[in-house]
Each structure stands twice: as C-alpha cells, then as structure tokens.
Enzyme design. Structure first.
Site, PDB file in Angstrom:
ATOM      1  N   ARG A   1      43.804  49.199  38.740  1.00  0.00           N
ATOM      2  CA  ARG A   1      45.088  49.845  38.433  1.00  0.00           C
ATOM      3  C   ARG A   1      45.457  50.799  39.559  1.00  0.00           C
ATOM      4  NH1 ARG A   1      45.943  52.326  32.542  1.00  0.00           N
ATOM      5  NH2 ARG A   1      47.785  53.585  32.919  1.00  0.00           N
TER       6      ARG A   1
ATOM      7  N   VAL B   1      34.510  38.129  34.326  1.00  0.00           N
ATOM      8  CA  VAL B   1      34.152  39.556  34.423  1.00  0.00           C
ATOM      9  C   VAL B   1      35.417  40.421  34.541  1.00  0.00           C
ATOM     10  CG1 VAL B   1      32.853  41.287  35.761  1.00  0.00           C
ATOM     11  CG2 VAL B   1      31.937  38.972  35.521  1.00  0.00           C
ATOM     12  N   THR B   2      36.481  39.843  35.104  1.00  0.00           N
ATOM     13  CA  THR B   2      37.717  40.601  35.360  1.00  0.00           C
ATOM     14  C   THR B   2      38.260  41.241  34.074  1.00  0.00           C
ATOM     15  OG1 THR B   2      38.250  38.997  37.088  1.00  0.00           O
ATOM     16  CG2 THR B   2      40.060  40.398  36.333  1.00  0.00           C
TER      17      THR B   2
ATOM     18  N   HIS C   1      35.720  44.652  24.828  1.00  0.00           N
ATOM     19  CA  HIS C   1      35.243  45.528  25.883  1.00  0.00           C
ATOM     20  C   HIS C   1      36.300  46.601  26.095  1.00  0.00           C
ATOM     21  CE1 HIS C   1      33.045  46.792  29.331  1.00  0.00           C
ATOM     22  NE2 HIS C   1      33.950  46.405  30.205  1.00  0.00           N
TER      23      HIS C   1
HETATM   24  N1  LIG Z   1      33.569  43.007  32.254  1.00  0.00           N
HETATM   25  C1  LIG Z   1      33.037  44.133  32.661  1.00  0.00           C
HETATM   26  O1  LIG Z   1      32.209  44.705  31.972  1.00  0.00           O
HETATM   27  C2  LIG Z   1      33.438  44.692  34.000  1.00  0.00           C
HETATM   28  C3  LIG Z   1      32.651  45.666  34.634  1.00  0.00           C
HETATM   29  C4  LIG Z   1      33.019  46.117  35.899  1.00  0.00           C
HETATM   30  C5  LIG Z   1      34.193  45.644  36.499  1.00  0.00           C
HETATM   31  N2  LIG Z   1      34.946  44.730  35.835  1.00  0.00           N
HETATM   32  C6  LIG Z   1      36.176  44.168  36.427  1.00  0.00           C
HETATM   33  O2  LIG Z   1      35.800  43.290  37.480  1.00  0.00           O
HETATM   34  C7  LIG Z   1      36.895  43.181  38.384  1.00  0.00           C
HETATM   35  C8  LIG Z   1      36.396  43.378  39.812  1.00  0.00           C
HETATM   36  O3  LIG Z   1      35.958  44.715  39.994  1.00  0.00           O
HETATM   37  P1  LIG Z   1      35.524  45.204  41.454  1.00  0.00           P
HETATM   38  O4  LIG Z   1      35.029  46.586  41.314  1.00  0.00           O
HETATM   39  O5  LIG Z   1      34.677  44.168  42.121  1.00  0.00           O
HETATM   40  O6  LIG Z   1      36.952  45.219  42.183  1.00  0.00           O
HETATM   41  P2  LIG Z   1      37.225  45.063  43.756  1.00  0.00           P
HETATM   42  O7  LIG Z   1      38.610  45.546  43.947  1.00  0.00           O
HETATM   43  O8  LIG Z   1      36.120  45.671  44.530  1.00  0.00           O
HETATM   44  O9  LIG Z   1      37.190  43.478  44.004  1.00  0.00           O
HETATM   45  C9  LIG Z   1      38.141  42.594  43.528  1.00  0.00           C
HETATM   46  C10 LIG Z   1      38.282  41.483  44.562  1.00  0.00           C
HETATM   47  O10 LIG Z   1      39.146  40.462  44.025  1.00  0.00           O
HETATM   48  C11 LIG Z   1      39.832  39.922  45.137  1.00  0.00           C
HETATM   49  N3  LIG Z   1      41.008  39.145  44.687  1.00  0.00           N
HETATM   50  C12 LIG Z   1      42.205  39.600  44.269  1.00  0.00           C
HETATM   51  N4  LIG Z   1      43.038  38.563  44.008  1.00  0.00           N
HETATM   52  C13 LIG Z   1      42.333  37.434  44.275  1.00  0.00           C
HETATM   53  C14 LIG Z   1      42.644  36.055  44.193  1.00  0.00           C
HETATM   54  N5  LIG Z   1      43.835  35.623  43.788  1.00  0.00           N
HETATM   55  N6  LIG Z   1      41.688  35.172  44.556  1.00  0.00           N
HETATM   56  C15 LIG Z   1      40.471  35.596  44.977  1.00  0.00           C
HETATM   57  N7  LIG Z   1      40.127  36.888  45.067  1.00  0.00           N
HETATM   58  C16 LIG Z   1      41.044  37.798  44.728  1.00  0.00           C
HETATM   59  C17 LIG Z   1      40.190  41.139  45.968  1.00  0.00           C
HETATM   60  O11 LIG Z   1      40.554  40.774  47.281  1.00  0.00           O
HETATM   61  C18 LIG Z   1      38.903  41.943  45.886  1.00  0.00           C
HETATM   62  O12 LIG Z   1      38.037  41.646  46.958  1.00  0.00           O
HETATM   63  C19 LIG Z   1      37.933  44.225  37.934  1.00  0.00           C
HETATM   64  O13 LIG Z   1      38.910  43.580  37.118  1.00  0.00           O
HETATM   65  C20 LIG Z   1      37.094  45.166  37.078  1.00  0.00           C
HETATM   66  O14 LIG Z   1      37.875  45.864  36.123  1.00  0.00           O
HETATM   67  C21 LIG Z   1      34.586  44.251  34.608  1.00  0.00           C
END
Ligand SMILES: NC(=O)c1ccc[n+]([C@@H]2O[C@H](COP(=O)([O-])OP(=O)(O)OC[C@H]3O[C@@H](n4cnc5c(N)ncnc54)[C@H](O)[C@@H]3O)[C@@H](O)[C@H]2O)c1
Length: 310
Positions: free
Chosen positions: A83, A119-120, A176
């Site tokens: 965000r 995970v997203t 979650h």
């Molecule tokens: N489910 C859970 O418990 C949990 C826990 C932690 C994080 N998350 C989520 O995981 C996600 C990733 O977190 P993060 O800290 O690694 O974020 P981050 O910003 O470090 O990494 C996200 C990556 O996705 C890439 N990306 C964006 N659009 C894309 C596309 N169309 N194709 C391919 N890659 C693309 C970006 O370039 C970036 O490198 C977030 O949505 C976060 O909220 C979920």
C-alpha cells in the site's frame, strides 16, 4: 530422476527469501520470476553463487519469461504491491487482484498440473482470484497465512512459558487479518493445553498480539513488511507437498460446506500431501469460536465482493 521444480513469482522480500530457503534446503530447483527486468536475474545469480558455500546443487533461474517456469510442481505467488501513500485499501485490493490474475493465468498455462500456494495479500481474496484464473480444482490452490499466524502464536506462547518453540503447537483459524481466530483450546505445550498453563487474561493478550503480528513488524520496519517468517511458513507448505508428508497445517482453503461456510477461502486445518489439499479437518468449535470464524469469513466475503469474485 529429475529434481522437483518450484516457481516463485515475485522476487521481492518474501519471494527471494522463499527461493533461498527452498534452494538451501535442497527441496527443488527454483525459478524466480518478476516483472522488473534484472531483479530476478540478479537475485538468482547471487543465490546461485552462495551454493558452493552453503552446499547445495539446486539450480536457481531468474527470469521475466513464463516459458522458463514450464512444468513446475509448485508455483508460489508473492507478487504484489504494498500500500502506497494515498492508496485506499480497495485500490490496493483491485491492483493486487489484477497482478495475481495475470501471473496465475500465465503460470497455469505453463504448468497445468502445478499446485499453487498464494502468499499475496489480502490473502484469502487473492486465493479466490487465483482459483478462478487458473481453473484448477480447490485441491491445487491453497493460501499461506495460518502457518505464519500460528508460528507467531507459538513464539509468544514459548516466550511466555520459557519453553522450547519445538514443544509448542498452536492453531489459528479464519481469514488472514485482524479477524483471525487463535484457538487457545487446541494449542498445546508438549501435549498440555495452554489453557492449563497460562491464565485466561494473559492468553487473551497473546491472542491479540498474534492477530496484530503483521502490523507489529510493519511498525518497526516503517517501510515494508515481514518476510523471514512468511517465507519460512510458505516453505513448510512446499516441503509438506513435495515430500508427501500428510502434514496438518492451517492453510487458506476453498470451503464447500465445511465449518458451515461455502464458496470462500478461509483458514482451516488442512492435510497437505503430494496432491495438495488432501483433507480438511473439521474440529468441533464452541459457539463463540464459530461466531468468530463466521465474522472472519464475512470479512473475506466483503473483499471478494469488492473485486467481484464472490
Ligand atoms: N500471506 C501472508 O501471510 C503474507 C505475509 C507476508 C507478506 N505477504 C504479502 O506478500 C506480498 C509480497 O510481499 P513482499 O514483502 O515480498 O513485497 P515486495 O514489494 O518486496 O515484493 C513484491 C514483488 O512483486 C513484484 N511484482 C509486482 N507486480 C508483478 C507482476 N505483475 N509480475 C511479477 N512480479 C510482480 C514486484 O516487482 C516486487 O519485486 C505482499 O502482497 C504482502 O502483503 C503475505
């Protein structure tokens, strides 16, 4: 015999550490994909150069091309946006739904038999998007959240009692988010229910800290969110599937009547094996626990309605 192949989409914090853990545990060859050119290539080269020191032979490929992901056994989806200032929750929801839809469509085409681990965030709604975009059965589309949430609960319980985290088991149900349902009644230390070991009011505090676990880390980091524990949790699911372990883990699964809920992804105890979701374990809930689970499911439904997948 070919090694297993796992694709990790998103080479950010969670994706790159997931790739690292999979390779270093020798679980599979890894393909790391991102939309940003150079990012997955650079990180995978760096990870490959660690292999002689760490001691593994997993092949790690960084790419922007889904052709390289063909015939993956598992695809872990971590791509998404965080965000940004001025962005509403619903804007973020729509943006991440678009990203998850696009990446899952491309990955599913290349690996029609893969198991997807989403995970997203917002997790449960993104699982629903992935289910639709892939056309896969629910057995092959799961979400990671409960393993992380219960790991946080386990950590706090172990600290509270001064015991090994390995002796501590905890269950967290529901979506979650802040409506998750930590189930103290089913949480144990060496088989002893924690309700026998920790006073009720203190337990409530640990449950609340668990439900706010993600936010607590963001508050410290200021930019970015947790990734060491999230990647460890995703890899526990990967390992359970690749090794056909039949592990019972709390995962987001598409419910079709279980726990009285239908047509939604909600965190429930799942048996994970080589077929993906092999069984949803239904445990008896008290009226209060069921009400909390229903409230959590309503929160998931609201998000799904906003993006038109419910
Ligand atoms: N489910 C859970 O418990 C949990 C826990 C932690 C994080 N998350 C989520 O995981 C996600 C990733 O977190 P993060 O800290 O690694 O974020 P981050 O910003 O470090 O990494 C996200 C990556 O996705 C890439 N990306 C964006 N659009 C894309 C596309 N169309 N194709 C391919 N890659 C693309 C970006 O370039 C970036 O490198 C977030 O949505 C976060 O909220 C979920």
């Amino acid at each position: 015999m070919a090694r297993n192949k796992v694709t990790v989409i998103g080479a950010g914090n969670v994706g790159a550490t997931t790739a690292q853990r999979i390779a270093e545990a020798g679980l599979a060859d890894v393909v790391l994909v991102d939309i940003v050119e150079g990012l997955p290539q650079g990180k995978s080269l760096d990870l490959a150069e660690a292999a002689p020191v760490v001691g593994h032979d997993a092949r790690i490929t960084g790419t922007n091309d889904y052709a390289d992901t063909a015939d993956s056994d598992i695809v872990v989806v971590t791509s998404g946006l965080a965000r940004q200032p001025g962005m509403s929750r619903d804007d973020l929801l729509a943006k991440n739904a678009g990203i998850v839809r696009a990446v899952v469509e491309q990955a599913a085409k290349q690996s029609p038999n893969a198991i997807l681990i989403i995970v997203t965030n917002p997790l449960d709604a993104m699982c629903h998007v992935a289910l639709k975009a892939s056309g896969f059965p629910r057995e092959r589309v799961l979400g990671m959240a409960g393993v992380l949430d219960s790991a946080r609960f386990r950590t706090f319980i172990a600290w509270e009692l001064g015991v090994s985290v390995e002796d501590t088991h905890a269950f967290v149900l529901g979506g979650h988010g802040d409506t998750m349902v930590p189930l103290s009644r089913y949480s144990t230390v060496a088989g002893i229910p924690i309700t026998e070991l920790i006073p009720a009011d203190r337990l409530k505090e640990l449950e609340t800290r668990t439900a706010n676990g993600g936010a607590e880390i963001v508050k410290h980091l200021k930019t970015g969110s947790a990734y060491y524990a999230p990647s460890a949790a995703a890899v526990e699911m990967v390992e359970a599937i690749l090794k056909d372990k039949k592990k019972i883990l709390p995962c987001a699964a598409y419910l079709q009547g279980e726990y009285g809920i239908s047509g939604l992804y909600v965190g429930v105890p799942c048996k994970l094996g080589s077929k993906g979701l092999e069984q949803i374990i239904e445990i008896k809930l008290t009226a209060d626990e069921q009400a909390a689970l229903n409230k959590s499911a309503d929160a998931v439904k609201e998000l799904c309605t906003v993006i038109g997948v419910a």
